[in-house]
Design an enzyme around this catalytic site. Structure first.
Site, PDB file in Angstrom:
ATOM      1  N   ASP A   1     -34.239 -65.225  11.064  1.00  0.00           N
ATOM      2  CA  ASP A   1     -34.361 -66.658  10.772  1.00  0.00           C
ATOM      3  C   ASP A   1     -33.111 -67.170  10.050  1.00  0.00           C
ATOM      4  O   ASP A   1     -32.369 -66.401   9.444  1.00  0.00           O
ATOM      5  CB  ASP A   1     -35.596 -66.920   9.905  1.00  0.00           C
TER       6      ASP A   1
HETATM    7  N1  URA Z   1     -39.517 -61.694  10.089  1.00  0.00           N
HETATM    8  C1  URA Z   1     -39.388 -62.983   9.738  1.00  0.00           C
HETATM    9  O1  URA Z   1     -40.359 -63.636   9.388  1.00  0.00           O
HETATM   10  N2  URA Z   1     -38.157 -63.532   9.774  1.00  0.00           N
HETATM   11  C2  URA Z   1     -37.067 -62.856  10.136  1.00  0.00           C
HETATM   12  O2  URA Z   1     -35.986 -63.408  10.143  1.00  0.00           O
HETATM   13  C3  URA Z   1     -37.219 -61.498  10.501  1.00  0.00           C
HETATM   14  C4  URA Z   1     -38.465 -60.960  10.472  1.00  0.00           C
END
Ligand code: URA
Length: 236
Positions: A100
């Site tokens: 993310d």
């Molecule tokens: N899980 C998440 O919620 N976000 C990420 O970026 C990676 C794994």
């Protein structure tokens, strides 16, 4: 020199098996001649499939310690900075999976379509190790609940090695490490939201056997051939 079917698969055209079929069917030419199954080619050979030249870029592999505030695509429609912008290369690389915008840590980038598919396929169960700061106190009962696995929406999650590392009374937040092997989008956030502890901060510490301990935020390094071979060996 590499086997022709491997080169075709690495170029992201199709799987090795499909490449073998194409060669058998007589749809592949090497330097103007009909290709034969099992033949070896080098990077300078010209490969044409169904009349089209295939992309023969040299394969490159990078491990990046992703900073916060960077998107994980090769091209952002809003013009934001991407993980690809952080890597110094003229090759057309892309990230293997996603982190993310606000997640930090280990992400691989490559132009090797075959390896990217292996690493992203849930069947190959690649370890993704996370360290999360979450709201509130995560209890032993909640950890035991998570260990049994859970379904959120349509996805099944089986977190492993879940450990509450510390609880900070002042900010009322817990620091938890865990391993996931599925590779769903937002997997850690979905799991902790489900049990009432939204994620505040998230770092991916390892992807497979690769960690980013030696890399500062925003730094990257090339993988060595042994590491690439080891990643290929995850294929089931
Ligand atoms: N899980 C998440 O919620 N976000 C990420 O970026 C990676 C794994």
């Amino acid at each position: 020199m590499e086997r022709l079917q491997k080169i075709i698969a690495q170029a992201g055209i199709c799987s090795r098996r499909r490449a073998e079929e194409l060669i058998r069917e007589g749809s592949v030419k090497v330097n103007g001649e009909m290709a034969t199954l099992g033949m070896k080619v080098s990077y300078t050979d010209n490969i044409v499939i169904g009349g089209k030249n295939i992309n023969r870029e040299e394969k490159v592999y990078f491990l990046l310690n992703k900073p916060r505030g960077i998107v994980c695509t090769s091209n952002d429609e809003k013009g934001r900075k991407t993980v690809v912008d952080l890597i110094d290369t003229d090759k057309r690389i892309y990230p293997v999976g996603r982190l993310d915008y606000d997640t930090t840590g280990a992400i691989l980038l490559t132009n090797d379509g075959e390896l990217a598919n292996i690493l992203m396929h849930p069947r190959n169960e690649i370890e993704r190790s996370y360290y999360a700061k979450v709201e509130g106190l995560v209890t032993k009962d909640e950890v035991n609940f998570l260990k049994k696995g859970l379904i959120v929406g349509r996805e099944k999650y089986r977190p492993e090695h879940i450990k509450v590392r510390k609880y900070d009374k002042k900010s009322n937040s817990s620091y938890v490490s865990l391993i996931l092997r599925e590779g769903h989008n937002h997997e850690v956030k979905n799991i902790f939201k489900e049990i009432g502890h939204p994620v505040i901060k998230l770092k991916r510490e390892y992807f497979a056997f690769l960690d980013v301990k030696s890399l500062k935020s925003g730094e990257f390094r090339k993988l060595n051939p042994k590491e690439v071979k080891q990643l290929y060996s995850y294929k089931k």
